[in-house]
Write a protein that holds these residues in place. Structure first.
Motif, PDB file in Angstrom:
ATOM      1  N   ALA A  82      68.742  40.120  69.779  1.00  0.00           N
ATOM      2  CA  ALA A  82      68.953  38.863  70.493  1.00  0.00           C
ATOM      3  C   ALA A  82      70.240  38.180  70.083  1.00  0.00           C
ATOM      4  CB  ALA A  82      67.772  37.932  70.278  1.00  0.00           C
ATOM      5  N   ASN A  83      70.711  38.409  68.852  1.00  0.00           N
ATOM      6  CA  ASN A  83      71.877  37.706  68.341  1.00  0.00           C
ATOM      7  C   ASN A  83      73.125  38.580  68.257  1.00  0.00           C
ATOM      8  OD1 ASN A  83      70.994  34.818  67.303  1.00  0.00           O
ATOM      9  ND2 ASN A  83      69.321  36.239  66.894  1.00  0.00           N
ATOM     10  N   ARG A 103      73.201  37.601  73.271  1.00  0.00           N
ATOM     11  CA  ARG A 103      72.328  37.833  74.413  1.00  0.00           C
ATOM     12  C   ARG A 103      71.451  36.620  74.721  1.00  0.00           C
ATOM     13  NH1 ARG A 103      72.641  42.926  72.013  1.00  0.00           N
ATOM     14  NH2 ARG A 103      73.240  44.595  73.474  1.00  0.00           N
ATOM     15  N   ASN A 104      71.150  35.863  73.727  1.00  0.00           N
ATOM     16  CA  ASN A 104      70.339  34.664  73.971  1.00  0.00           C
ATOM     17  C   ASN A 104      71.218  33.427  74.154  1.00  0.00           C
ATOM     18  OD1 ASN A 104      71.193  34.333  71.384  1.00  0.00           O
ATOM     19  ND2 ASN A 104      69.171  34.016  70.481  1.00  0.00           N
ATOM     20  N   LYS A 106      73.837  32.147  72.553  1.00  0.00           N
ATOM     21  CA  LYS A 106      74.248  31.351  71.413  1.00  0.00           C
ATOM     22  C   LYS A 106      75.697  31.708  71.078  1.00  0.00           C
ATOM     23  CE  LYS A 106      70.238  29.380  70.606  1.00  0.00           C
ATOM     24  NZ  LYS A 106      70.048  27.905  70.765  1.00  0.00           N
TER      25      LYS A 106
END
Length: 537
Positions: A82-83, A103-104, A106
């Motif tokens: 995710a990061n 991907r999230n 941030k």
């Protein structure tokens, strides 16, 4: 956190939850207890067994917690997925800032690509913040620093991601955020969005060399595709508003880009005012077009038509001053259809019948070096052309019975002419006649050798011969021609060159803060080209 660090932390947690009690257990088995305070009391076996059960229950709980941490909810692998870096988002106004996004969505890194971008980021630490929060912070900073206002209202959003669908969705979302934020700051924004889905080495190199984003480099490439005379490094320093105006003016291909709003031209005089200034220079002229352009600064280029001549002006986009202008015969002007009332005499020649008057040089009108915005541009004195039949008659009056091998009506660097060749008694004549005045502006003759004469007999035509250097007016003669137009001017180095097969003298002159470039026919002394512009400070 790395895998190694995570494993070490789990090991410490398990050790704390299940301390080493081996010595205690051995003492219990032997029926004794570790001394406390110097006594010899023996521990009850049941108490030891109870402690033993509690220790293993704690160990089991710690192990389960570790497994949940490692495996449950995706664990470290899900966190890392995710990061991981996923997209690059570039925001260009004149400041250029690039965000590396996970991907999230941030922000993993915020990078200033130029000095203005560094001023915008300043001491903001955007790492770990949501993308929309970071974009809002950056746009807000650009407004506060005066990079975005009603005069400079364009923002370029570029999203790089190999997944085209994801890149497009992120682009649309960010464009909506920026547009809404600027509307809240009373800015009628023009937001341009584009996506990049494949790596382009040339684009990367250009962006790195010019300290701009690949997105801005891609926009510049679109403009240069329709006007390759522009220089990339020059356009790289322009704001997105100016690039947006140039792309619109030059009709650059932006079909695959998303565009909302319209770039503001309020910092400049505008197309309408530029057209008024152009028409004031040539009363009665038809304004053909006005367009926004760049030439050592933002300018408007205007084209006008008047009596078969085409005029081009360059107007400062900020002050409205006329910086340059030039004129030439309109290629689309029709040939003359009415006869001339009286032929003109023929200039002198070296072979064949001798004309009655020597050659004359009639240079075109030249610009005034003073107050270009207030002095109307000169226009040719005559615009009624003689017919082809009348022009032929002028030639035949001097060489009766000659056979024409070529005869054309065309433009010749600022005037309409009749150009041709004729042969009489093995002598070849080459001539040019001013179509407006009927004057001969070129007349040459040469005795044909055997090969040329034979070729003429076979093909009923002969090719023109280059004049010898002895027939040239010379560099001193060319300088005198320039000084006759600009008394007191400083004339630079003059060089002999070829232009479309014709020998010409080229050079520059300077007078009263103006620079002139000229091209003079080496044989006739005719001024073929003449341009002027203010000298750089």
């Amino acid at each position: 956190m790395t895998d190694r660090e995570l494993e070490a932390r789990l090991a410490r947690a398990m050790a704390d939850a299940a301390p080493d009690r081996l010595d205690d257990l051995l003492r219990v088995r032997e029926g004794r207890r570790a001394p406390e305070g110097g006594g010899d009391n023996v521990t009850d076996i049941g108490e030891a067994q109870g402690r033993k059960r509690r220790s293993w229950r704690t160990l089991a709980a710690a192990t389960a917690a570790a497994l949940v941490l490692v495996l449950g909810g995706g664990g470290i692998f899900g966190w890392r997925y995710a990061n991981a870096p996923d997209s690059l988002v570039a925001i260009d106004v004149n400041p250029s800032v690039q965000l590396t996004v996970s991907r999230n969505e941030k922000v993993l890194e915020a990078e200033a690509l130029n000095a203005d971008g560094a001023e915008i980021i300043d001491d903001m630490d955007l790492r770990g913040s949501g993308l929309n929060v970071a974009v809002n912070a950056l746009i807000g900073s650009m407004v506060q620093h005066g990079y975005i206002d009603e005069l400079r209202n364009s923002v370029l959003i570029t999203v790089e991601n190999s997944d085209e669908g994801k890149a497009r969705a992120l682009q649309d979302s960010l464009m909506a955020d920026v547009e809404g934020l600027l509307a809240g700051n009373a800015v009628d924004a023009a937001v341009v969005g584009q996506t990049i889905t494949t790596k382009d080495q040339e684009l990367e190199t250009l962006a790195a060399e010019n300290n701009i984003s690949e997105g801005k480099a891609a926009l510049i490439q679109r403009i240069m595709a329709v006007d390759p005379t522009l220089k990339f490094e020059t356009l790289a320093g322009l704001s997105i508003t100016d690039l947006n105006l140039l792309a619109e003016s030059k009709r650059a291909d932006v079909t695959d880009m998303a565009v909302t709003g319209k770039a503001s031209d309020k910092a400049y005089i505008g197309l309408e005012r530029a057209g008024e200034i152009a028409r004031a220079q040539l009363p009665g002229a038809t304004l053909k077009k006005v367009e926004f352009d760049y030439d050592d600064g933002m300018v408007y280029e205007a084209e006008l038509l008047l009596d078969g001549y085409e005029y081009e002006l360059e107007i400062d986009a900020v002050t409205g001053a006329v910086l340059k202008w030039d004129w030439e015969l309109d290629d689309d002007a029709p040939p003359p259809v009415s006869p001339s009332p009286s032929p003109k005499p023929v200039p002198g020649e070296t072979a064949g019948p001798a004309p009655s008057t020597p050659p004359s040089v009639a240079p075109q009108p030249l610009p005034s070096p003073s107050t270009p915005t207030e002095t109307p541009m000169p226009s040719p004195s005559e615009r009624q052309y003689i017919t082809e039949e009348a022009a032929r008659a002028l030639v035949l009056a001097e060489i009766p019975g000659a056979e024409f091998t070529e005869f054309k009506f065309e433009r010749n660097d600022g005037r309409r002419i009749y150009k041709g060749e004729a042969v009489l008694e093995r002598t070849e004549y080459e001539f040019k006649i001013d179509a407006a005045t009927g004057e001969f502006i070129k007349w040459e003759s040469e005795r044909m050798d055997e090969d040329d004469w034979r070729e003429h007999q076979e093909k009923q035509g002969g090719g023109p011969k280059d004049p010898s250097p002895s027939e040239y007016v010379g560099k001193k003669g060319a300088e005198d021609i320039v000084l006759a137009q600009l008394p007191g001017a400083q004339v630079g180095k003059i060089k002999l060159d070829k232009d479309d097969g014709r020998a010409v003298y080229e050079g520059k002159a300077w007078l009263n803060g103006w620079e002139y470039e000229f091209e003079i026919d080496a044989v006739s002394g005719e001024i073929l080209d003449w341009d002027s512009e203010p000298m750089d400070d």
